[in-house]
Scaffold this active site. Structure first.
Site, PDB file in Angstrom:
ATOM      1  N   GLY A   1       0.699  -1.234   0.256  1.00 22.48           N
ATOM      2  CA  GLY A   1       0.006  -0.121   0.080  1.00 22.48           C
ATOM      3  C   GLY A   1       0.526   0.964  -0.234  1.00 22.48           C
TER       4      GLY A   1
ATOM      5  N   ARG B   1     -15.061   2.217  13.361  1.00 23.68           N
ATOM      6  CA  ARG B   1     -13.428   2.030  13.374  1.00 23.68           C
ATOM      7  C   ARG B   1     -14.210   0.702  12.385  1.00 23.68           C
ATOM      8  NH1 ARG B   1     -10.828   4.675  16.487  1.00 23.68           N
ATOM      9  NH2 ARG B   1      -8.847   5.884  15.467  1.00 23.68           N
TER      10      ARG B   1
ATOM     11  N   GLY C   1       1.818   5.369   2.657  1.00 22.34           N
ATOM     12  CA  GLY C   1       2.582   4.857   2.401  1.00 22.34           C
ATOM     13  C   GLY C   1       3.669   5.231   1.638  1.00 22.34           C
TER      14      GLY C   1
ATOM     15  N   MET D   1       0.788   8.758  11.069  1.00 25.62           N
ATOM     16  CA  MET D   1       0.302   7.549  10.791  1.00 25.62           C
ATOM     17  C   MET D   1       1.576   6.950  11.041  1.00 25.62           C
ATOM     18  SD  MET D   1      -1.000   5.406  11.757  1.00 25.62           S
ATOM     19  CE  MET D   1      -2.919   4.630  11.858  1.00 25.62           C
TER      20      MET D   1
ATOM     21  N   ARG E   1     -11.091   5.891   6.652  1.00 24.35           N
ATOM     22  CA  ARG E   1     -12.441   6.529   7.355  1.00 24.35           C
ATOM     23  C   ARG E   1     -13.632   7.219   6.657  1.00 24.35           C
ATOM     24  NH1 ARG E   1     -14.001   5.924  13.293  1.00 24.35           N
ATOM     25  NH2 ARG E   1     -11.179   7.135  13.727  1.00 24.35           N
TER      26      ARG E   1
ATOM     27  N   ASP F   1       2.084  -2.026  -5.024  1.00 22.38           N
ATOM     28  CA  ASP F   1       1.309  -1.058  -4.539  1.00 22.38           C
ATOM     29  C   ASP F   1      -0.167  -2.118  -5.643  1.00 22.38           C
ATOM     30  OD1 ASP F   1      -0.268   1.194  -3.050  1.00 22.38           O
ATOM     31  OD2 ASP F   1      -1.403   1.018  -4.782  1.00 22.38           O
TER      32      ASP F   1
ATOM     33  N   HIS G   1      -6.878  -0.629  19.999  1.00 20.61           N
ATOM     34  CA  HIS G   1      -7.050   0.955  18.962  1.00 20.61           C
ATOM     35  C   HIS G   1      -8.667   1.450  18.685  1.00 20.61           C
ATOM     36  CE1 HIS G   1      -5.313   4.540  16.610  1.00 20.61           C
ATOM     37  NE2 HIS G   1      -5.872   3.461  15.118  1.00 20.61           N
TER      38      HIS G   1
ATOM     39  N   ASN H   1     -11.608  -2.963   4.034  1.00 23.34           N
ATOM     40  CA  ASN H   1     -10.408  -3.238   4.549  1.00 23.34           C
ATOM     41  C   ASN H   1      -9.704  -5.232   4.566  1.00 23.34           C
ATOM     42  OD1 ASN H   1      -9.477  -0.803   4.358  1.00 23.34           O
ATOM     43  ND2 ASN H   1     -10.434  -0.719   5.844  1.00 23.34           N
TER      44      ASN H   1
HETATM   45  C1  LMR Z   1      -6.473   6.865  13.830  1.00 20.95           C
HETATM   46  O1  LMR Z   1      -6.234   6.471  14.255  1.00 20.95           O
HETATM   47  O2  LMR Z   1      -6.168   8.062  12.925  1.00 20.95           O
HETATM   48  C2  LMR Z   1      -6.524   5.886  12.422  1.00 20.95           C
HETATM   49  O3  LMR Z   1      -7.349   4.646  13.166  1.00 20.95           O
HETATM   50  C3  LMR Z   1      -7.821   6.214  11.958  1.00 20.95           C
HETATM   51  C4  LMR Z   1      -8.832   6.394  11.462  1.00 20.95           C
HETATM   52  O4  LMR Z   1      -9.747   6.048  10.829  1.00 20.95           O
HETATM   53  O5  LMR Z   1      -9.205   6.794  12.518  1.00 20.95           O
END
Ligand code: LMR
Length: 341
Positions: free
Chosen positions: A33, A113, A39, A255, A107, A59, A203, A120
């Site tokens: 990706g 999520r 990426g 990220m 998202r 990719d 998460h 995904n």
């Molecule tokens: C984040 O925490 O920023 C990631 O998990 C992306 C998201 O969809 O929030």
């Protein structure tokens, strides 16, 4: 070059806080990706890492060729190669030590999520199939959403394909760590790079559990009111970025930065050191099958998952609420495998 390869460098062992010798070795890293915002920024960061010998950019999109061409012009760091299109996935990972799965559909505002699994899961399934065929020895580290479900999903798939090693499958949760340190730094008027604050759980909005009572240096103290406010901000940080970008992307620079922080530690692990990273892995110590927190990793993978913390009442309640949510997300990921059978 031969002289360099046989030499040794100093490395600070993050667990034991002491200097150890670790040998240099050729390490190949693949990004799956590579063309997306995460990426491509990650590729630029990793191109600057002298611990990597080869950087393989994969990719489905042909523009991965342009990305590799540009990066390969930069002096130093790893040699960069491009792999475009599904038929190139296997060659992209064949001799790789560390596979980074960052492919994602981002998202949109109002979407949770857990709803992202439909979009995904397919690229993750293709990668697991390719790993089973070509390279079941590599470390697999992912950020694809929903992480709480995607890591169990990939684990069951790899198991079904006969190549699951629970010690080598990781969900990267350094973004929560980065957000926790920087937001706490603002509130405490402290340098965030000096703050250590464990973040455990998963998460997602209901499962990220920052442990401010474990803050170090101990000279800092976070009141319960501050901990409550900070926890809400950290849990909503992902959505905040999505809303500010009007749904065109989710967090990408932060990220990429966070994945890079994780990768830099894992490179030392691959070279024989024991390092501590924040990661969501198979972990039975909290009553769920998977759990995130500070985890010790070595050359063969997971050495010690996180298992014990002293929590205050506020954190205890957060964790109590997070546990069933993590179990629900794990079950969602495990069950989603049926779609591919
Ligand atoms: C984040 O925490 O920023 C990631 O998990 C992306 C998201 O969809 O929030």
């Amino acid at each position: 070059l031969a002289k360099l390869k046989s030499s040794k460098i100093f490395f600070r062992n993050t667990r034991k806080s002491q200097l150890t010798f670790i040998p240099l070795r050729n390490i190949q890293v693949s990004i799956i990706g590579s063309v997306g915002e995460v990426g491509s920024n990650l590729a630029l960061l990793l191109k600057q890492n002298p611990k990597i010998s080869r950087l393989q950019l994969y990719d489905d999109n042909e523009s991965v060729n342009k990305l590799a061409l540009e990066l390969d012009c930069l002096p130093g760091g790893p040699t960069v190669s491009a792999f475009a299109g599904p038929s190139m996935l296997c060659p992209a990972i064949r001799f790789t030590d560390l596979i980074l799965m960052v492919d994602r559909t981002h998202r949109k505002p109002g979407i949770k999520r857990e709803q992202m699994i439909f979009a995904n899961a397919p690229p993750v399934q293709k990668l697991c199939r390719a790993m089973a065929e070509q390279n079941s020895k590599a470390f697999l580290a992912m950020t694809t959403s929903p992480l709480n479900s995607i890591v169990p999903f990939a684990s069951v798939l790899l198991l079904n394909y006969g190549s699951y090693n629970p010690f080598k499958v990781f969900g990267i949760t350094h973004l929560d760590l980065a957000r926790t340190r920087s937001l706490a730094g603002n509130v405490l008027q402290a340098n965030p790079t000096e703050l250590q604050i464990p973040v455990i759980g998963g998460h997602s909005d209901e499962t990220i559990v920052p442990l401010f009572s474990n803050i170090s240096p101990k000279t800092y103290e976070v009141s319960e009111r501050q901990a409550d406010m900070l926890t809400r901000l950290i849990r909503k940080a992902g959505v905040e970025v999505i809303n500010k970008k009007y749904g065109t992307e989710s967090a990408s620079l932060s990220m990429a930065w966070s994945i890079n922080e994780f990768v830099d530690c894992i490179l030392d692990a691959l070279r024989g050191a024991e390092v501590t990273v924040n990661t969501y892995t198979a972990n039975p110590h909290f009553g769920t099958k998977f759990f995130s927190g500070p985890t010790v990793v070595g050359a063969q993978g997971l050495v010690q998952p996180c298992y014990e913390f002293k929590l205050n009442d506020f954190e205890d309640k957060l964790l109590e609420k997070a546990i069933p949510m993590i179990s629900r997300d794990v079950a969602q990921g495990e069950q989603y495998v049926d779609v591919f059978e």
